[in-house]
Scaffold this motif. Structure first.
Motif, short mmCIF file in Angstrom:
data_model
loop_
_atom_site.label_atom_id
_atom_site.label_comp_id
_atom_site.label_asym_id
_atom_site.label_seq_id
_atom_site.Cartn_x
_atom_site.Cartn_y
_atom_site.Cartn_z
N ASN A 1 -6.91 56.97 54.79
CA ASN A 1 -6.57 58.39 54.77
C ASN A 1 -5.53 58.79 55.81
OD1 ASN A 1 -8.11 58.88 52.60
ND2 ASN A 1 -9.71 60.04 53.63
N LYS A 2 -5.59 58.17 57.00
CA LYS A 2 -4.62 58.60 58.01
C LYS A 2 -3.20 58.18 57.61
CE LYS A 2 -5.16 54.85 61.30
NZ LYS A 2 -5.59 54.40 62.58
N PHE A 3 -3.09 57.11 56.85
CA PHE A 3 -1.75 56.69 56.39
C PHE A 3 -1.29 57.56 55.21
CE2 PHE A 3 -3.94 52.92 58.12
CZ PHE A 3 -3.15 52.77 59.25
N ARG A 4 -2.24 57.91 54.35
CA ARG A 4 -1.90 58.84 53.26
C ARG A 4 -1.39 60.15 53.86
NH1 ARG A 4 -4.37 56.94 48.32
NH2 ARG A 4 -6.03 55.44 48.70
N GLN A 5 -2.11 60.63 54.87
CA GLN A 5 -1.73 61.89 55.54
C GLN A 5 -0.33 61.77 56.13
OE1 GLN A 5 -3.19 64.97 56.29
NE2 GLN A 5 -1.33 65.37 57.44
N ARG A 6 -0.04 60.64 56.74
CA ARG A 6 1.25 60.46 57.43
C ARG A 6 2.43 60.63 56.48
NH1 ARG A 6 4.31 59.69 61.13
NH2 ARG A 6 5.97 58.14 61.23
N ILE A 7 2.28 60.17 55.24
CA ILE A 7 3.46 60.16 54.36
C ILE A 7 3.40 61.20 53.24
CG2 ILE A 7 2.54 58.20 52.97
CD1 ILE A 7 5.54 57.25 52.81
N PHE A 8 2.23 61.47 52.67
CA PHE A 8 2.23 62.24 51.42
C PHE A 8 2.30 63.76 51.61
CE2 PHE A 8 0.17 58.23 49.66
CZ PHE A 8 1.40 57.73 49.26
N HIS A 9 2.18 64.22 52.89
CA HIS A 9 2.40 65.67 53.10
C HIS A 9 3.86 66.03 52.83
CE1 HIS A 9 3.92 64.21 56.97
NE2 HIS A 9 4.62 65.31 56.98
N GLU A 10 4.73 64.99 52.75
CA GLU A 10 6.15 65.25 52.50
C GLU A 10 6.47 65.52 51.03
OE1 GLU A 10 9.04 62.68 54.29
OE2 GLU A 10 7.79 62.29 56.03
N ALA A 11 5.50 65.32 50.15
CA ALA A 11 5.74 65.56 48.71
C ALA A 11 6.02 67.04 48.49
CB ALA A 11 4.52 65.12 47.91
N LYS A 12 7.09 67.31 47.74
CA LYS A 12 7.51 68.70 47.53
C LYS A 12 7.86 68.92 46.06
CE LYS A 12 8.13 70.12 51.97
NZ LYS A 12 7.30 69.11 52.56
N GLY A 13 7.75 70.17 45.62
CA GLY A 13 8.26 70.57 44.31
C GLY A 13 7.52 69.93 43.15
N LYS A 14 8.30 69.46 42.19
CA LYS A 14 7.69 68.78 41.03
C LYS A 14 7.41 67.34 41.43
CE LYS A 14 8.81 69.53 36.79
NZ LYS A 14 9.56 69.57 35.53
N VAL A 15 6.15 67.00 41.49
CA VAL A 15 5.74 65.68 42.00
C VAL A 15 5.18 64.84 40.85
CG1 VAL A 15 4.16 64.47 43.58
CG2 VAL A 15 5.15 66.68 44.25
N LEU A 16 5.65 63.61 40.74
CA LEU A 16 5.03 62.64 39.83
C LEU A 16 4.25 61.65 40.69
CD1 LEU A 16 4.66 61.19 37.07
CD2 LEU A 16 6.69 59.83 37.65
N GLU A 17 2.94 61.57 40.47
CA GLU A 17 2.18 60.49 41.11
C GLU A 17 1.82 59.47 40.04
OE1 GLU A 17 -1.23 61.25 43.70
OE2 GLU A 17 -1.68 59.09 43.67
#
Ligand SMILES: C[S@@+](CC[C@H](N)C(=O)[O-])C[C@H]1O[C@@H](n2cnc3c(N)ncnc32)[C@H](O)[C@@H]1O
Length: 199
Positions: A27-43
């Protein structure tokens, strides 16, 4: 590996992934990078939705996975988050989106499972807008020689049991693709890769 067999392997793992929602070690690694997702996001290969807690409230999320059971878990988890979520059952290796469709593409713990990971990244390059971001948290071959040796020897068993490779060199896969690598960070004996890339 036969496609239906691979999908069934992930269907069976859906309950285990659901349990990881609250106390996942990554989770701490997910937090580090995925807060940067913006706008229309494809996961892609969204699984049970373990990245939902780290997204901004105002994104518009399209989540894709070929496992019906994973998507059911993700659908249930999505109810707790304010962003609009559309889930689709597709294979990322065959699905098509228009060019420049997304502001952000997110991938976590999934490059290990693809038959042609470089081709999948080349699709990201087409689907992501030129000013957009491709954010990845992947596991792969360690920088520690002992661990790397174990990963190599365990690879055939892991593929058979959980459907994913343990020994992929994620940096090399990104470099061989059409993506431009912006930043890479390695954690946990170099086994966990955080990758920021653009199209
Ligand atoms: C190890 S799980 C990771 C799930 C999620 N990304 C996460 O971080 O928890 C791998 C996921 O990839 C999905 N997957 C693997 N290959 C796929 C493919 N070719 N197309 C779509 N989904 C795929 C599986 O169904 C599974 O949900």
């Amino acid at each position: 590996m036969d496609r239906q067999l691979l999908v069934r392997k992930f269907d069976k793992q859906a309950k285990k992934y659901k349990k990881r929602q609250e106390n996942g070690h990554a989770n701490k690694f997910r937090q580090r990078i995925f807060h940067e997702a913006k706008g229309k996001v494809l996961e892609v290969a969204i699984g049970s939705g373990l990245n939902f807690p780290f997204y901004s409230r105002d994104i518009e999320l399209t989540g894709l996975d070929f496992s019906h059971e994973m998507l059911k878990a993700a659908q249930n988890a999505a109810k707790d988050y304010p962003f609009k979520t559309t889930l689709i059952q597709e294979d990322v290796e065959t699905v098509e989106f228009n060019e420049n469709s997304f502001d952000t593409i997110v991938s976590s713990a999934s490059l290990c499972a693809y038959q042609e990971p470089v081709t999948v990244l080349n699709s990201f390059q087409k689907w992501c807008k030129p000013e957009g971001k491709i954010l990845m948290m992947e596991h792969g071959i360690s920088t520690n020689k002992l661990l790397a040796g174990m990963q190599k020897s365990l690879d055939p068993l892991a593929l058979k049991v959980v459907g994913c490779h343990q020994n992929r060199d994620i940096s090399d896969i990104v470099k061989r693709s059409d993506l431009t690598l912006v930043r890479e960070e390695r954690y946990l004996a170099g086994y966990l890769y955080l990758i920021w890339a653009k199209s």
